[in-house]
Design a protein around this motif. Structure first.
Motif, mmCIF file in Angstrom:
data_model
loop_
_atom_site.group_PDB
_atom_site.id
_atom_site.type_symbol
_atom_site.label_atom_id
_atom_site.label_comp_id
_atom_site.label_asym_id
_atom_site.label_seq_id
_atom_site.Cartn_x
_atom_site.Cartn_y
_atom_site.Cartn_z
ATOM 1 N N THR A 1 0.810 -1.220 0.000
ATOM 2 C CA THR A 1 0.000 0.000 0.000
ATOM 3 C C THR A 1 0.845 1.274 0.000
ATOM 4 N N LEU A 2 0.307 2.307 -0.664
ATOM 5 C CA LEU A 2 1.037 3.559 -0.816
ATOM 6 C C LEU A 2 0.120 4.759 -0.590
ATOM 7 N N ILE A 3 0.728 5.863 -0.148
ATOM 8 C CA ILE A 3 0.091 7.172 -0.135
ATOM 9 C C ILE A 3 0.956 8.103 -0.968
ATOM 10 N N ILE A 4 0.322 8.911 -1.820
ATOM 11 C CA ILE A 4 1.040 9.897 -2.628
ATOM 12 C C ILE A 4 0.855 11.262 -1.985
ATOM 13 N N ALA A 5 1.959 11.958 -1.697
ATOM 14 C CA ALA A 5 1.901 13.297 -1.117
ATOM 15 C C ALA A 5 2.620 14.279 -2.044
ATOM 16 N N ASP A 6 1.836 15.070 -2.761
ATOM 17 C CA ASP A 6 2.374 16.039 -3.722
ATOM 18 C C ASP A 6 1.308 17.110 -3.937
ATOM 19 N N ASP A 7 1.719 18.369 -4.027
ATOM 20 C CA ASP A 7 0.730 19.437 -4.150
ATOM 21 C C ASP A 7 0.247 19.662 -5.579
ATOM 22 N N HIS A 8 0.780 18.918 -6.539
ATOM 23 C CA HIS A 8 0.348 19.047 -7.928
ATOM 24 C C HIS A 8 -0.606 17.905 -8.286
ATOM 25 N N VAL A 9 -1.857 18.257 -8.541
ATOM 26 C CA VAL A 9 -2.876 17.251 -8.824
ATOM 27 C C VAL A 9 -2.526 16.445 -10.074
ATOM 28 N N MET A 10 -2.056 17.116 -11.109
ATOM 29 C CA MET A 10 -1.748 16.429 -12.372
ATOM 30 C C MET A 10 -0.633 15.405 -12.172
ATOM 31 N N PHE A 11 0.355 15.759 -11.342
ATOM 32 C CA PHE A 11 1.444 14.811 -11.098
ATOM 33 C C PHE A 11 0.931 13.601 -10.325
ATOM 34 N N ARG A 12 0.091 13.838 -9.324
ATOM 35 C CA ARG A 12 -0.468 12.713 -8.562
ATOM 36 C C ARG A 12 -1.266 11.787 -9.480
ATOM 37 N N GLN A 13 -2.001 12.373 -10.402
ATOM 38 C CA GLN A 13 -2.782 11.562 -11.333
ATOM 39 C C GLN A 13 -1.876 10.719 -12.221
ATOM 40 N N GLY A 14 -0.744 11.314 -12.639
ATOM 41 C CA GLY A 14 0.202 10.576 -13.476
ATOM 42 C C GLY A 14 0.829 9.410 -12.731
ATOM 43 N N ILE A 15 1.213 9.639 -11.485
ATOM 44 C CA ILE A 15 1.794 8.572 -10.669
ATOM 45 C C ILE A 15 0.756 7.492 -10.390
ATOM 46 N N ARG A 16 -0.475 7.904 -10.126
ATOM 47 C CA ARG A 16 -1.547 6.938 -9.889
ATOM 48 C C ARG A 16 -1.736 6.037 -11.111
ATOM 49 N N LYS A 17 -1.668 6.620 -12.295
ATOM 50 C CA LYS A 17 -1.839 5.843 -13.525
ATOM 51 C C LYS A 17 -0.739 4.794 -13.658
ATOM 52 N N ILE A 18 0.510 5.181 -13.339
ATOM 53 C CA ILE A 18 1.631 4.239 -13.416
ATOM 54 C C ILE A 18 1.433 3.107 -12.407
#
Length: 222
Positions: free
Chosen positions: A5-22
């Motif tokens: 399990t992971l949590i993504i912490a980043d203030d850029h929504v587009m970047f979080r979406q890109g990492i989520r896709k990967i």
């Protein structure tokens, strides 16, 4: 098998979406939360603690590295992968000093993210390929400085045992309980070690313990 399990912490929504896709492309991994700043992340961890946090450095309210320091204090077994655009030695060195388990440049994320996660899952420390030469130079320089400062090992067997426990963050009382000696005796040994090694701070004792291999920490240069 239970997903990692992971949590993504980043203030850029587009970047979080890109990492989520990967990450969603790998069924062995599962994102259980996202945070846009350090305060939000620390609040989220009160409710659910993942196996790994993907953490940006530049975030509002609480910066990523300050959040990492606090997280390691509260949840020492929780793994942290710094995911950043910063390439400097200073950021890299500080990230490792506060306990980060990996340092991945965002420009490497599309090709290296799974390798970074796998390395951390195997108890290693991952460094972005673009930064590995810098890290090697940094560690070599520190090693040479340490060797010149501590040319010989003057510590007794008992002092080495106590030093290892100090490096693990144990208090004098906890060390005394482990070794069946009084906390006052522990403090006496600690004072002797600092005198022998010319150390003025506990942090210098810990650095000596790491340099001498008294701790189990390992850094894998990949």
């Amino acid at each position: 098998m239970k997903p990692y399990t992971l949590i993504i912490a980043d203030d850029h929504v587009m970047f979080r979406q890109g990492i989520r896709k990967i990450i969603n492309a790998n069924p062995a991994l599962k994102i259980i939360g996202e945070a846009s700043n350090g305060v939000e992340l620390l609040e989220m961890l009160k409710q659910t603690v993942p196996d790994l946090i993907l953490l940006d450095i530049s975030m509002p309210q609480i910066q990523g590295l300050e959040a990492a320091k606090e997280i390691k204090k509260r949840y020492p077994k929780l793994k942290i992968l710094i995911l950043t655009m910063h390439k400097s030695n200073e950021y890299l060195n500080y990230a490792l000093s506060v306990g980060a388990d990996g340092y991945l440049l965002k420009e490497d994320a599309d090709t290296e993210l799974f390798s970074a996660i796998d390395t951390i899952r195997q108890q290693g420390t991952y460094i972005s390929p673009l930064l590995s030469p810098q890290l090697k130079d940094l560690l070599l320089r520190k090693y040479r400085e340490d060797r010149s400062q501590f040319p010989e090992d003057p510590l007794t067997k008992r002092e080495k045992e106590i030093l290892r426990l100090i490096a693990e963050g144990k208090s004098s009382k906890e060390i005394g309980a482990v070794l069946f000696i009084s906390s006052r005796t522990v403090e006496h040994h600690r004072a002797n070690m600092m005198r022998k090694l010319g150390c003025r701070k506990i942090a210098e004792l810990v650095r000596y313990a790491i340099q001498k291999g008294y701790t189990s920490d390992q850094v894998l240069l990949l």
